[in-house]
Design a protein around this motif. Structure first.
Motif, PDB file in Angstrom:
ATOM      1  N   GLY A   1       0.802  -1.223   0.000  1.00 22.71           N
ATOM      2  CA  GLY A   1       0.000   0.000   0.000  1.00 22.71           C
ATOM      3  C   GLY A   1       0.833   1.271   0.000  1.00 22.71           C
ATOM      4  N   LYS A   2       2.119   1.160  -0.273  1.00 20.92           N
ATOM      5  CA  LYS A   2       3.018   2.317  -0.208  1.00 20.92           C
ATOM      6  C   LYS A   2       2.692   3.338  -1.309  1.00 20.92           C
ATOM      7  N   THR A   3       2.617   2.856  -2.555  1.00 17.89           N
ATOM      8  CA  THR A   3       2.339   3.776  -3.661  1.00 17.89           C
ATOM      9  C   THR A   3       0.947   4.383  -3.523  1.00 17.89           C
ATOM     10  N   THR A   4      -0.014   3.573  -3.110  1.00 24.04           N
ATOM     11  CA  THR A   4      -1.370   4.104  -2.905  1.00 24.04           C
ATOM     12  C   THR A   4      -1.344   5.207  -1.850  1.00 24.04           C
ATOM     13  N   THR A   5      -0.564   5.027  -0.797  1.00 29.05           N
ATOM     14  CA  THR A   5      -0.447   6.064   0.237  1.00 29.05           C
ATOM     15  C   THR A   5       0.079   7.360  -0.371  1.00 29.05           C
ATOM     16  N   LEU A   6       1.140   7.275  -1.178  1.00 28.79           N
ATOM     17  CA  LEU A   6       1.671   8.508  -1.803  1.00 28.79           C
ATOM     18  C   LEU A   6       0.662   9.099  -2.782  1.00 28.79           C
TER      19      LEU A   6
ATOM     20  N   GLY B   1      -2.757  13.418  -4.171  1.00 27.85           N
ATOM     21  CA  GLY B   1      -4.060  13.774  -4.722  1.00 27.85           C
ATOM     22  C   GLY B   1      -4.422  13.025  -5.987  1.00 27.85           C
ATOM     23  N   LEU B   2      -3.587  12.072  -6.411  1.00 25.29           N
ATOM     24  CA  LEU B   2      -3.952  11.254  -7.576  1.00 25.29           C
ATOM     25  C   LEU B   2      -5.158  10.386  -7.245  1.00 25.29           C
ATOM     26  N   LEU B   3      -5.300  10.051  -5.959  1.00 25.72           N
ATOM     27  CA  LEU B   3      -6.446   9.271  -5.499  1.00 25.72           C
ATOM     28  C   LEU B   3      -7.133  10.023  -4.365  1.00 25.72           C
TER      29      LEU B   3
ATOM     30  N   PRO C   1      -9.140   9.536  -0.813  1.00 26.60           N
ATOM     31  CA  PRO C   1      -9.252   8.461   0.181  1.00 26.60           C
ATOM     32  C   PRO C   1     -10.697   8.071   0.471  1.00 26.60           C
ATOM     33  N   THR C   2     -10.870   6.843   0.929  1.00 25.19           N
ATOM     34  CA  THR C   2     -12.158   6.390   1.440  1.00 25.19           C
ATOM     35  C   THR C   2     -12.393   7.003   2.822  1.00 25.19           C
ATOM     36  N   GLY C   3     -11.309   7.222   3.558  1.00 19.99           N
ATOM     37  CA  GLY C   3     -11.421   7.828   4.882  1.00 19.99           C
ATOM     38  C   GLY C   3     -10.098   8.423   5.302  1.00 19.99           C
ATOM     39  N   GLY C   4     -10.150   9.300   6.295  1.00 20.29           N
ATOM     40  CA  GLY C   4      -8.926   9.900   6.814  1.00 20.29           C
ATOM     41  C   GLY C   4      -8.602  11.215   6.138  1.00 20.29           C
ATOM     42  N   SER C   5      -7.472  11.812   6.522  1.00 15.41           N
ATOM     43  CA  SER C   5      -7.156  13.134   6.010  1.00 15.41           C
ATOM     44  C   SER C   5      -5.671  13.327   5.772  1.00 15.41           C
ATOM     45  N   VAL C   6      -5.387  14.312   4.914  1.00 21.39           N
ATOM     46  CA  VAL C   6      -4.020  14.740   4.620  1.00 21.39           C
ATOM     47  C   VAL C   6      -3.955  16.233   4.900  1.00 21.39           C
ATOM     48  N   THR C   7      -3.015  16.639   5.754  1.00 22.63           N
ATOM     49  CA  THR C   7      -2.889  18.039   6.124  1.00 22.63           C
ATOM     50  C   THR C   7      -1.498  18.520   5.739  1.00 22.63           C
ATOM     51  N   LEU C   8      -1.457  19.646   5.015  1.00 25.41           N
ATOM     52  CA  LEU C   8      -0.185  20.220   4.602  1.00 25.41           C
ATOM     53  C   LEU C   8      -0.017  21.536   5.338  1.00 25.41           C
ATOM     54  N   ASP C   9       0.989  21.589   6.204  1.00 25.62           N
ATOM     55  CA  ASP C   9       1.261  22.811   6.942  1.00 25.62           C
ATOM     56  C   ASP C   9       0.021  23.308   7.679  1.00 25.62           C
ATOM     57  N   GLY C  10      -0.728  22.385   8.260  1.00 29.95           N
ATOM     58  CA  GLY C  10      -1.898  22.750   9.049  1.00 29.95           C
ATOM     59  C   GLY C  10      -3.185  22.898   8.252  1.00 29.95           C
ATOM     60  N   ALA C  11      -3.110  22.877   6.903  1.00 32.19           N
ATOM     61  CA  ALA C  11      -4.317  23.049   6.083  1.00 32.19           C
ATOM     62  C   ALA C  11      -4.762  21.697   5.530  1.00 32.19           C
ATOM     63  N   ASP C  12      -6.061  21.412   5.644  1.00 30.37           N
ATOM     64  CA  ASP C  12      -6.589  20.143   5.146  1.00 30.37           C
ATOM     65  C   ASP C  12      -6.630  20.174   3.612  1.00 30.37           C
ATOM     66  N   VAL C  13      -5.877  19.285   2.970  1.00 34.19           N
ATOM     67  CA  VAL C  13      -5.841  19.249   1.500  1.00 34.19           C
ATOM     68  C   VAL C  13      -6.469  17.958   0.955  1.00 34.19           C
ATOM     69  N   THR C  14      -7.155  17.205   1.839  1.00 36.28           N
ATOM     70  CA  THR C  14      -7.627  15.863   1.483  1.00 36.28           C
ATOM     71  C   THR C  14      -8.443  15.827   0.202  1.00 36.28           C
ATOM     72  N   ARG C  15      -9.225  16.874  -0.033  1.00 40.42           N
ATOM     73  CA  ARG C  15     -10.127  16.858  -1.193  1.00 40.42           C
ATOM     74  C   ARG C  15      -9.630  17.755  -2.323  1.00 40.42           C
ATOM     75  N   LEU C  16      -8.453  18.301  -2.172  1.00 43.11           N
ATOM     76  CA  LEU C  16      -7.956  19.206  -3.224  1.00 43.11           C
ATOM     77  C   LEU C  16      -7.369  18.406  -4.387  1.00 43.11           C
ATOM     78  N   PRO C  17      -7.519  18.933  -5.629  1.00 43.71           N
ATOM     79  CA  PRO C  17      -6.915  18.259  -6.773  1.00 43.71           C
ATOM     80  C   PRO C  17      -5.380  18.335  -6.726  1.00 43.71           C
ATOM     81  N   THR C  18      -4.745  17.452  -7.495  1.00 47.58           N
ATOM     82  CA  THR C  18      -3.285  17.350  -7.505  1.00 47.58           C
ATOM     83  C   THR C  18      -2.611  18.696  -7.757  1.00 47.58           C
ATOM     84  N   TYR C  19      -3.089  19.443  -8.782  1.00 55.20           N
ATOM     85  CA  TYR C  19      -2.391  20.690  -9.131  1.00 55.20           C
ATOM     86  C   TYR C  19      -2.471  21.688  -7.994  1.00 55.20           C
ATOM     87  N   GLU C  20      -3.583  21.664  -7.264  1.00 57.73           N
ATOM     88  CA  GLU C  20      -3.730  22.596  -6.142  1.00 57.73           C
ATOM     89  C   GLU C  20      -2.753  22.237  -5.014  1.00 57.73           C
ATOM     90  N   ARG C  21      -2.589  20.934  -4.775  1.00 60.19           N
ATOM     91  CA  ARG C  21      -1.611  20.509  -3.766  1.00 60.19           C
ATOM     92  C   ARG C  21      -0.205  20.870  -4.222  1.00 60.19           C
TER      93      ARG C  21
END
Ligand SMILES: Nc1ncnc2c1ncn2[C@@H]1O[C@H](COP(=O)(O)OP(=O)(O)O)[C@@H](O)[C@H]1O
Ligand SMILES: [Mg+2]
Length: 244
Positions: A43-48, A53-55, A57-77
């Motif tokens: 699951g390493k590549t899927t995690t990256l 933002g290529l995928l 998630p079904t659940g959970g979150s990704v935060t960049l510098d305190g900002a939630d980017v979980t639903r942002l598109p790749t280019y925005e990240r």
């Protein structure tokens, strides 16, 4: 402790009935080199892909510098500082090395002029040792040069966090050492690095901390010395690796 530059929290990804990533959490601090290791299919590549933002998630979150980017598109990240190099090198084969890197600079840099994008591309070429090959067609590159190109394309986006997926795969030992030096020097310039790697000496030499995944979940995390001494890690991953 300062806010982590990257925080992955309870990240889960299901593909139909298969849970590829299961409740994975980790923090990466600015200036760290963070490794993700584990057997094929862990699951390493899927995690990256979830982090970049290529995928979604079904659940959970990704935060960049305190900002939630979980639903942002790749280019925005990417604009916010997440740069990505791929396990399978994906250059535009009919273009030159410099043109490929320029695409990276333009993708990553909203609102910069063409001249500034070219400046960033040139700096990334210089940085990755590809400047002498700037005008070469990409199809002329050898494997190490292709890896350098992939890193240059990511660097041209001016990442704050660089995500690398098995960039040492297939390299001869001397080439891998050159790639290790490149990654370390990028970090020394202030870029935080998250990398997936199978080559254990590379992990030992580069990683400040290591996350070991197996069957989509965390098996262990800690320093290289800690995780490689963990009997579960030896059984699930290192024992099998030595056979390979
Ligand atoms: N797009 C996808 N659709 C269905 N299954 C996938 C997809 N991507 C990955 N998988 C499955 O998810 C699991 C984890 O894959 P991956 O993240 O590529 O592992 P690793 O990078 O650790 O080798 C594997 O069982 C793989 O077959
Ligand atoms: Mg992989």
């Amino acid at each position: 402790m300062t806010t982590p530059i990257l925080r992955v929290s309870g990240l889960t990804k299901r593909f139909g009935g298969l849970t590829a990533v299961s409740d994975v959490s980790f923090d990466v601090h600015e200036g760290e080199i963070f490794a993700i290791i584990g057997p094929n299919g862990a699951g390493k590549t899927t995690t990256l892909n979830l982090v970049s933002g290529l995928l979604t998630p079904t659940g959970g979150s990704v935060t960049l510098d305190g900002a939630d980017v979980t639903r942002l598109p790749t280019y925005e990240r990417c604009h916010r500082g997440l740069g990505r190099a791929f396990q399978v090198v994906q250059p535009f084969p009919e273009m030159t090395v410099a043109e490929n890197v320029l695409v990276g600079a333009q993708f990553g840099s909203r609102g910069v002029s063409g001249a500034e994008a070219r400046r960033r591309a040139e700096a990334a070429l210089e940085r990755s040792g590809l400047a002498p090959l700037a005008d070469a067609p990409v199809e002329d590159l050898n494997l190490l040069q292709e890896k350098r190109l992939e890193i240059a394309r990511a660097l041209a986006t001016r990442p704050r966090v660089l995500l690398l997926d098995e960039v040492m795969a297939g390299l001869r030992p001397a080439e891998a050492r050159a790639a290790v030096e490149l990654v370390r020097s990028v970090r020394d310039e202030g870029v935080t690095i998250v990398f997936i790697e199978h080559v254990m000496p590379v992990v030992r030499d580069l990683a400040d901390r290591v996350l070991v995944m197996d069957h989509g979940a965390e098996l262990a995390h800690g320093s290289y010395a800690e995780v490689t001494a963990d009997p579960r890690v030896v059984e699930a991953y290192l024992g099998a690796e030595e056979e390979a």
